[in-house]
Design a protein around this motif. Sequence first.
Motif, PDB file in Angstrom:
ATOM      1  N   ILE A  29       0.840  -1.208   0.000  1.00 44.61           N
ATOM      2  CA  ILE A  29       0.000   0.000   0.000  1.00 44.61           C
ATOM      3  C   ILE A  29       0.866   1.245   0.000  1.00 44.61           C
ATOM      4  N   ARG A  30       1.942   1.229   0.805  1.00 48.02           N
ATOM      5  CA  ARG A  30       2.855   2.382   0.816  1.00 48.02           C
ATOM      6  C   ARG A  30       3.473   2.594  -0.569  1.00 48.02           C
ATOM      7  N   LEU A  31       3.829   1.496  -1.234  1.00 48.61           N
ATOM      8  CA  LEU A  31       4.408   1.594  -2.571  1.00 48.61           C
ATOM      9  C   LEU A  31       3.409   2.186  -3.562  1.00 48.61           C
ATOM     10  N   VAL A  32       2.157   1.760  -3.448  1.00 45.65           N
ATOM     11  CA  VAL A  32       1.119   2.286  -4.346  1.00 45.65           C
ATOM     12  C   VAL A  32       0.916   3.775  -4.103  1.00 45.65           C
ATOM     13  N   ARG A  33       0.922   4.192  -2.827  1.00 49.19           N
ATOM     14  CA  ARG A  33       0.742   5.614  -2.514  1.00 49.19           C
ATOM     15  C   ARG A  33       1.907   6.441  -3.044  1.00 49.19           C
ATOM     16  N   ALA A  34       3.110   5.916  -2.875  1.00 45.01           N
ATOM     17  CA  ALA A  34       4.277   6.645  -3.395  1.00 45.01           C
ATOM     18  C   ALA A  34       4.228   6.749  -4.918  1.00 45.01           C
ATOM     19  N   ALA A  35       3.799   5.664  -5.575  1.00 46.26           N
ATOM     20  CA  ALA A  35       3.677   5.704  -7.033  1.00 46.26           C
ATOM     21  C   ALA A  35       2.611   6.709  -7.464  1.00 46.26           C
ATOM     22  N   PHE A  36       1.536   6.806  -6.695  1.00 47.30           N
ATOM     23  CA  PHE A  36       0.490   7.778  -7.013  1.00 47.30           C
ATOM     24  C   PHE A  36       1.030   9.204  -6.933  1.00 47.30           C
ATOM     25  N   VAL A  37       1.783   9.511  -5.858  1.00 47.81           N
ATOM     26  CA  VAL A  37       2.339  10.858  -5.702  1.00 47.81           C
ATOM     27  C   VAL A  37       3.323  11.158  -6.835  1.00 47.81           C
ATOM     28  N   MET A  38       4.191  10.205  -7.156  1.00 48.82           N
ATOM     29  CA  MET A  38       5.159  10.413  -8.229  1.00 48.82           C
ATOM     30  C   MET A  38       4.466  10.610  -9.576  1.00 48.82           C
ATOM     31  N   LEU A  39       3.381   9.861  -9.814  1.00 49.03           N
ATOM     32  CA  LEU A  39       2.656  10.013 -11.073  1.00 49.03           C
ATOM     33  C   LEU A  39       2.005  11.386 -11.162  1.00 49.03           C
ATOM     34  N   MET A  40       1.453  11.874 -10.024  1.00 44.41           N
ATOM     35  CA  MET A  40       0.865  13.207 -10.025  1.00 44.41           C
ATOM     36  C   MET A  40       1.921  14.270 -10.319  1.00 44.41           C
ATOM     37  N   ILE A  41       3.097  14.112  -9.718  1.00 46.03           N
ATOM     38  CA  ILE A  41       4.178  15.082  -9.959  1.00 46.03           C
ATOM     39  C   ILE A  41       4.656  15.008 -11.406  1.00 46.03           C
ATOM     40  N   LEU A  42       4.757  13.787 -11.932  1.00 42.64           N
ATOM     41  CA  LEU A  42       5.223  13.626 -13.306  1.00 42.64           C
ATOM     42  C   LEU A  42       4.257  14.266 -14.310  1.00 42.64           C
ATOM     43  N   LEU A  43       2.966  14.008 -14.109  1.00 41.13           N
ATOM     44  CA  LEU A  43       1.993  14.597 -15.011  1.00 41.13           C
ATOM     45  C   LEU A  43       1.996  16.117 -14.923  1.00 41.13           C
ATOM     46  N   THR A  44       2.184  16.624 -13.722  1.00 40.39           N
ATOM     47  CA  THR A  44       2.233  18.086 -13.549  1.00 40.39           C
ATOM     48  C   THR A  44       3.468  18.669 -14.232  1.00 40.39           C
ATOM     49  N   MET A  45       4.616  17.990 -14.076  1.00 41.46           N
ATOM     50  CA  MET A  45       5.840  18.481 -14.699  1.00 41.46           C
ATOM     51  C   MET A  45       5.758  18.432 -16.228  1.00 41.46           C
ATOM     52  N   LEU A  46       5.044  17.432 -16.770  1.00 36.17           N
ATOM     53  CA  LEU A  46       4.866  17.396 -18.220  1.00 36.17           C
ATOM     54  C   LEU A  46       4.087  18.603 -18.714  1.00 36.17           C
ATOM     55  N   TYR A  47       3.200  19.107 -17.891  1.00 40.45           N
ATOM     56  CA  TYR A  47       2.450  20.304 -18.264  1.00 40.45           C
ATOM     57  C   TYR A  47       3.300  21.559 -18.095  1.00 40.45           C
ATOM     58  N   VAL A  48       4.157  21.536 -17.067  1.00 39.25           N
ATOM     59  CA  VAL A  48       4.937  22.746 -16.758  1.00 39.25           C
ATOM     60  C   VAL A  48       6.115  22.906 -17.721  1.00 39.25           C
ATOM     61  N   ILE A  49       6.827  21.799 -17.981  1.00 43.49           N
ATOM     62  CA  ILE A  49       8.041  21.887 -18.798  1.00 43.49           C
ATOM     63  C   ILE A  49       7.658  21.970 -20.271  1.00 43.49           C
ATOM     64  N   ARG A  50       8.200  22.945 -20.916  1.00 45.08           N
ATOM     65  CA  ARG A  50       7.973  23.117 -22.354  1.00 45.08           C
ATOM     66  C   ARG A  50       9.240  22.707 -23.107  1.00 45.08           C
ATOM     67  N   VAL A  51       9.088  21.747 -23.950  1.00 49.92           N
ATOM     68  CA  VAL A  51      10.226  21.254 -24.738  1.00 49.92           C
ATOM     69  C   VAL A  51       9.982  21.620 -26.201  1.00 49.92           C
ATOM     70  N   GLY A  52      10.963  22.243 -26.797  1.00 45.92           N
ATOM     71  CA  GLY A  52      10.834  22.651 -28.192  1.00 45.92           C
ATOM     72  C   GLY A  52      12.197  22.766 -28.870  1.00 45.92           C
ATOM     73  N   ALA A  53      12.180  23.355 -30.032  1.00 45.41           N
ATOM     74  CA  ALA A  53      13.428  23.523 -30.804  1.00 45.41           C
ATOM     75  C   ALA A  53      13.615  25.003 -31.135  1.00 45.41           C
ATOM     76  N   THR A  54      14.844  25.440 -31.068  1.00 51.05           N
ATOM     77  CA  THR A  54      15.190  26.822 -31.400  1.00 51.05           C
ATOM     78  C   THR A  54      15.259  26.970 -32.913  1.00 51.05           C
ATOM     79  N   PRO A  55      15.267  28.226 -33.414  1.00 48.96           N
ATOM     80  CA  PRO A  55      15.389  28.419 -34.872  1.00 48.96           C
ATOM     81  C   PRO A  55      16.642  27.795 -35.454  1.00 48.96           C
ATOM     82  N   THR A  56      17.660  27.643 -34.616  1.00 49.68           N
ATOM     83  CA  THR A  56      18.895  27.031 -35.121  1.00 49.68           C
ATOM     84  C   THR A  56      18.842  25.503 -35.076  1.00 49.68           C
ATOM     85  N   GLY A  57      17.734  24.948 -34.560  1.00 46.68           N
ATOM     86  CA  GLY A  57      17.606  23.499 -34.506  1.00 46.68           C
ATOM     87  C   GLY A  57      18.038  22.884 -33.200  1.00 46.68           C
TER      88      GLY A  57
END
Length: 415
Positions: A29-57
Amino acid sequence: MTTPVSNASEAASGGSAARGRAADVRPIIRLVRAAFVMLMILLTMLYVIRVGATPTGELSVSLAIAWWLPILVGLLLAMVFLAADVFTPTKKIQVVSGVAFGLVAGLLASWAMTQVIDLVIATWDLESDPVMQQLNIIPALKVLLGVSLSYLGISTVLQTQDEFRLVIPYVEFAKQLRGPRPVLLDTSALIDGRIADVAATGLIQQPILIPQFVLEELQVLADSQDRTKRTRGRRGLEIVAKLQRLGTADVSIDETPVSRRAVDQMLVELAAVLPASIMTTDSGLARVASIQKVAVVNIHELAEALKPAVLPGQVVTVELLRRGEHAGQAVGFLEDGTMVVAEDGEGRIGERVSMTLTSSMQTAAGRLLFARIDVGERDDPEHDPEPEPSPAPKPVRTPLGPGGERPSARNPRRG
């Protein structure tokens, strides 16, 4: 050699085994709870972090504007759901199913109402109304209506869950008991011990359940410093071990979690949840359970109902019908067909006489009673045969002498 007390102690330790199994699940149960918290943080970071390419590539990684707000919202949501999980350790599938069913019913009702609202707006062309456009109340009305109907659905299902049962994978809208209703034994019934003799006869066909908290109470009594309590606790544990060894009864330890209160209240709550009936010798518990509409079997009342109709020392009136097997005996029958053997009653066959019961004997054919006729009945002059009068003595005639004279009483030799 294993004693009954040790066997019952092992039965009482069934709860500790269950707690051990629960302890084995805790790391998962502790492992499942920790995985839940990590998944919430991961999904949030995917929204926060913007990954792209510069004009120079070249690869460009940057943070969104107000990046801390999504992270804060994600952590708050994770904390809320974790708190709801941690502070409700004794979850019941009935409650969860009721909440889910009520929520689905509320959402369906709210969807139907929003369709009606949209139809009314389209029919009356309310969207072009300047007042409605300025207030913009229609979306808020739909959301509030959905929340209200969802709340009403959940509340209705939880308050009426006794009227129907949620059976996975379908919903059964009927309160229906399947199979025999089990019997719950309380502490007083186990200490009394007569339940073991009743179960040994095969009379009890229902499953016999011994709640875990009842075993814990018996264990506390068995470990008490008070000698009387210690004796009562050990006797209760011996009866538990005896019941488990019986082949004529289905005995098991029930580990259904209930709220920690007084044992009697926990027993009544468990009987209402299962549902089951309670077997006890405690008249107070029987009254409380009856008030809460829980079936109760009082062992004292059961023993009173099974008590013989007549006991030695009682006076009964029986008609003697025939001779007994031994000399001087006569046989009669009570109204329920019980045979009564009257000692020295052979002379009273065909009469109704009062007798005092002296002893009884249980045979394969039934119960046999022995009695003696009351002294008053035996000495009653109305029933004694009248003595025949003795015949009067006949007079003896003395023969006359030669001269017609009676002989003299004197000795003729004396002259």
